[in-house]
Motif scaffolding. Structure first.
Motif, PDB file in Angstrom:
ATOM      1  N   GLN A  96      54.308 118.827  48.248  1.00  0.00           N
ATOM      2  CA  GLN A  96      53.269 118.017  47.367  1.00  0.00           C
ATOM      3  C   GLN A  96      53.692 116.605  47.200  1.00  0.00           C
ATOM      4  OE1 GLN A  96      51.362 119.740  44.123  1.00  0.00           O
ATOM      5  NE2 GLN A  96      52.730 121.622  44.550  1.00  0.00           N
ATOM      6  N   LYS A  97      52.552 115.588  47.119  1.00  0.00           N
ATOM      7  CA  LYS A  97      52.799 114.204  46.826  1.00  0.00           C
ATOM      8  C   LYS A  97      52.918 114.231  45.102  1.00  0.00           C
ATOM      9  CE  LYS A  97      51.023 111.611  50.686  1.00  0.00           C
ATOM     10  NZ  LYS A  97      50.185 110.558  51.111  1.00  0.00           N
ATOM     11  N   TYR A  98      53.903 113.343  44.721  1.00  0.00           N
ATOM     12  CA  TYR A  98      53.967 113.284  43.414  1.00  0.00           C
ATOM     13  C   TYR A  98      54.038 111.693  42.866  1.00  0.00           C
ATOM     14  CZ  TYR A  98      55.127 118.166  42.910  1.00  0.00           C
ATOM     15  OH  TYR A  98      55.228 119.461  43.011  1.00  0.00           O
ATOM     16  N   PRO A  99      53.685 111.351  41.726  1.00  0.00           N
ATOM     17  CA  PRO A  99      53.963 110.073  41.009  1.00  0.00           C
ATOM     18  C   PRO A  99      55.456 109.916  41.261  1.00  0.00           C
ATOM     19  CG  PRO A  99      53.147 111.535  39.639  1.00  0.00           C
ATOM     20  CD  PRO A  99      53.291 112.331  40.825  1.00  0.00           C
ATOM     21  N   ALA A 100      55.747 108.636  41.348  1.00  0.00           N
ATOM     22  CA  ALA A 100      57.145 108.106  41.581  1.00  0.00           C
ATOM     23  C   ALA A 100      57.605 107.069  40.081  1.00  0.00           C
ATOM     24  CB  ALA A 100      57.217 107.169  42.873  1.00  0.00           C
ATOM     25  N   VAL A 101      58.762 107.253  40.001  1.00  0.00           N
ATOM     26  CA  VAL A 101      59.200 106.570  38.624  1.00  0.00           C
ATOM     27  C   VAL A 101      60.533 105.849  39.243  1.00  0.00           C
ATOM     28  CG1 VAL A 101      59.989 106.314  36.371  1.00  0.00           C
ATOM     29  CG2 VAL A 101      58.373 108.134  37.072  1.00  0.00           C
ATOM     30  N   ILE A 102      60.528 104.554  39.411  1.00  0.00           N
ATOM     31  CA  ILE A 102      61.614 103.605  39.626  1.00  0.00           C
ATOM     32  C   ILE A 102      62.228 103.537  38.407  1.00  0.00           C
ATOM     33  CG2 ILE A 102      62.430 101.417  40.543  1.00  0.00           C
ATOM     34  CD1 ILE A 102      60.435 102.693  42.493  1.00  0.00           C
ATOM     35  N   MET A 103      63.963 103.718  38.308  1.00  0.00           N
ATOM     36  CA  MET A 103      64.584 103.677  37.047  1.00  0.00           C
ATOM     37  C   MET A 103      65.733 102.939  37.145  1.00  0.00           C
ATOM     38  SD  MET A 103      64.468 108.079  36.763  1.00  0.00           S
ATOM     39  CE  MET A 103      64.814 108.072  34.981  1.00  0.00           C
ATOM     40  N   VAL A 104      65.730 101.996  36.264  1.00  0.00           N
ATOM     41  CA  VAL A 104      66.656 100.911  36.207  1.00  0.00           C
ATOM     42  C   VAL A 104      67.727 101.143  34.829  1.00  0.00           C
ATOM     43  CG1 VAL A 104      66.629  98.410  36.264  1.00  0.00           C
ATOM     44  CG2 VAL A 104      64.513  99.339  37.061  1.00  0.00           C
ATOM     45  N   HIS A 105      68.945 100.723  35.430  1.00  0.00           N
ATOM     46  CA  HIS A 105      70.187 100.934  34.485  1.00  0.00           C
ATOM     47  C   HIS A 105      70.338 100.014  33.656  1.00  0.00           C
ATOM     48  CE1 HIS A 105      73.205  98.688  36.433  1.00  0.00           C
ATOM     49  NE2 HIS A 105      72.808  98.808  37.635  1.00  0.00           N
ATOM     50  N   GLY A 106      71.022 100.038  32.720  1.00  0.00           N
ATOM     51  CA  GLY A 106      71.397  98.874  31.519  1.00  0.00           C
ATOM     52  C   GLY A 106      72.761  98.607  31.869  1.00  0.00           C
ATOM     53  N   GLY A 107      73.262  97.418  30.902  1.00  0.00           N
ATOM     54  CA  GLY A 107      74.641  97.130  30.966  1.00  0.00           C
ATOM     55  C   GLY A 107      74.618  95.414  30.882  1.00  0.00           C
ATOM     56  N   GLY A 108      73.767  95.048  30.008  1.00  0.00           N
ATOM     57  CA  GLY A 108      73.629  93.645  29.818  1.00  0.00           C
ATOM     58  C   GLY A 108      73.552  92.724  30.953  1.00  0.00           C
ATOM     59  N   TRP A 109      72.820  93.383  32.089  1.00  0.00           N
ATOM     60  CA  TRP A 109      72.674  92.496  33.324  1.00  0.00           C
ATOM     61  C   TRP A 109      74.095  92.189  34.033  1.00  0.00           C
ATOM     62  CZ3 TRP A 109      70.841  90.769  28.784  1.00  0.00           C
ATOM     63  CH2 TRP A 109      69.456  90.845  28.541  1.00  0.00           C
ATOM     64  N   ARG A 110      75.175  92.836  33.632  1.00  0.00           N
ATOM     65  CA  ARG A 110      76.680  92.568  34.001  1.00  0.00           C
ATOM     66  C   ARG A 110      77.133  93.629  34.675  1.00  0.00           C
ATOM     67  NH1 ARG A 110      80.290  88.269  32.361  1.00  0.00           N
ATOM     68  NH2 ARG A 110      82.486  88.977  32.673  1.00  0.00           N
ATOM     69  N   SER A 111      77.135  94.847  33.965  1.00  0.00           N
ATOM     70  CA  SER A 111      77.844  96.202  34.107  1.00  0.00           C
ATOM     71  C   SER A 111      76.973  97.277  34.180  1.00  0.00           C
ATOM     72  CB  SER A 111      78.781  96.339  32.716  1.00  0.00           C
ATOM     73  OG  SER A 111      79.436  97.349  33.159  1.00  0.00           O
ATOM     74  N   GLY A 112      77.357  98.411  34.468  1.00  0.00           N
ATOM     75  CA  GLY A 112      76.638  99.797  34.879  1.00  0.00           C
ATOM     76  C   GLY A 112      76.245  99.839  36.151  1.00  0.00           C
ATOM     77  N   THR A 113      76.067 101.125  36.502  1.00  0.00           N
ATOM     78  CA  THR A 113      75.559 101.455  37.984  1.00  0.00           C
ATOM     79  C   THR A 113      74.436 102.451  37.753  1.00  0.00           C
ATOM     80  OG1 THR A 113      76.828 103.541  37.704  1.00  0.00           O
ATOM     81  CG2 THR A 113      78.008 101.393  38.592  1.00  0.00           C
ATOM     82  N   ARG A 114      73.544 102.540  38.872  1.00  0.00           N
ATOM     83  CA  ARG A 114      72.504 103.446  38.776  1.00  0.00           C
ATOM     84  C   ARG A 114      72.998 105.050  38.560  1.00  0.00           C
ATOM     85  NH1 ARG A 114      74.185 102.882  44.429  1.00  0.00           N
ATOM     86  NH2 ARG A 114      73.517 105.019  45.561  1.00  0.00           N
ATOM     87  N   SER A 115      74.028 105.234  38.841  1.00  0.00           N
ATOM     88  CA  SER A 115      74.528 106.547  38.612  1.00  0.00           C
ATOM     89  C   SER A 115      74.110 106.938  37.153  1.00  0.00           C
ATOM     90  CB  SER A 115      76.069 106.860  38.795  1.00  0.00           C
ATOM     91  OG  SER A 115      76.672 106.003  37.880  1.00  0.00           O
TER      92      SER A 115
END
Length: 332
Positions: A96-115
């Motif tokens: 089926q087709k579903y709505p999509a959600v783009i998910m953006v990680h945090g980290g002070g624009w400096r750290s963090g990863t999408r994981s």
């Protein structure tokens, strides 16, 4: 003799080409990284006050499938060489087709990863969404507005490849946590604003979204609760925006999502807040504007002094419940 000269010339040409490639690689600098923001470290910091906190983990549920490390855009020339940007996709196993959600990680624009968004993405995918943790360029690599250009390129990629991944392009949302929440709000509130599109990846189609979820992300850098913070010279926002407010006032305003909110382009917004009020700077004013325009907003607060509450059970469970209920309501 002529034959041998031609052969030698060919071999020399190949050798010089390989030498040039290796020389170019040697001159490329590695992308600087900051690993200080990670789940393990946050868990150590909060464990004494909140012993019930358990890190959410990367867990593939039997009802979903994944496609990981997909290149959504390639930047050919950067100070660090050619740069590929990646995203992951989780979705129900049916066709089926579903709505999509783009998910953006945090980290002070400096750290963090999408994981760090993957556990949430997997949980939300089981509720009937295509969820997409996305990589973007952090401030040690590229300052504002590079990350915004990245994320808009990611949305265009998703639109272009919607059939392949079973996405309903009339129902695309963006969510983000902390710095990612600020980015999600800015991306969503600049629907149709050409200056934020950039020229990365797929072009010629729009990057509009239909809903925004801001999880503990500032919407106004100029609001007193944000602007009046005592900052070190290397503060996260200063580093990302390229200077202090006194040095770069126009950029601080330009990066504040609230200043781009407009009645004709604004979309429904959900705010999920921690017990730290400074992360909600400007939120009440933005909500007031949205209410005046008749655009849906919701606010829910987790009364814990844990900024990245979404990384841990039991709070991630409530986070997903709120996200699911809001998205099902506004993405009809």
């Amino acid at each position: 003799m002529k034959k041998y000269r031609c052969c030698f010339a060919f071999v020399l040409s190949v050798f010089l080409t390989l030498l040039a490639v290796e020389s170019s690689k040697a001159q490329q600098k590695p992308i600087p990284t900051d690993t200080t923001y990670n789940v393990g470290r946050v868990h150590q910091q909060i464990h004494k006050a909140y012993p019930e906190a358990v890190p959410a983990s990367d867990s593939m549920y039997s009802s979903i499938r994944a496609a990981r490390d997909i290149v959504y855009a390639t930047i050919e020339k950067t100070p660090f060489g050619k740069r590929e940007l990646h995203l992951d996709i989780f979705r129900p196993k049916d066709n089926q087709k579903y709505p999509a959600v783009i998910m953006v990680h945090g980290g002070g624009w400096r750290s963090g990863t999408r994981s760090m968004q993957v556990p949430m993405a997997q949980m939300l995918a089981t509720r009937g969404f295509v969820t997409i943790p996305i990589e973007y360029q952090l401030s040690l690599e590229a300052q504002y507005p590079a990350a915004v250009h990245n994320l808009k390129a990611g949305i265009r990629f998703i639109r272009e490849n919607a059939e392949k991944y079973g996405i309903d392009t009339s129902r695309i949302a963006i969510s983000g946590c902390s710095a990612g929440g600020q980015l999600a709000a800015l991306v969503g509130l600049t629907n149709g604003v050409q200056q934020f599109e950039g020229d990365q990846g797929i072009t010629g189609i729009h990057s509009n979204v239909h809903a925004i979820i801001d999880i503990d992300g500032v919407v106004d850098f100029l609001a007193p609760a944000s602007l009046n913070l005592i900052r070190k010279p290397d503060a996260a926002d200063v580093a990302w925006l390229g200077g202090t407010f006194e040095e770069k006032p126009a950029i601080w305003k330009n990066a504040s999502p609230i200043f781009w909110a407009a009645e004709r382009t604004a979309v429904p917004m959900l705010f999920l807040n921690s017990g730290f009020s400074r992360f909600h700077a400007g939120q009440d004013e933005l909500i007031g504007m949205m209410k005046e325009w008749g655009i849906c907003t919701e606010v829910h607060q987790f009364n814990v002094k844990v900024h990245p509450f979404w990384l841990f059970h039991p709070w991630v469970d409530g986070t997903i419940d709120y996200m699911n209920e809001f998205l099902k309501k506004v993405l009809k």
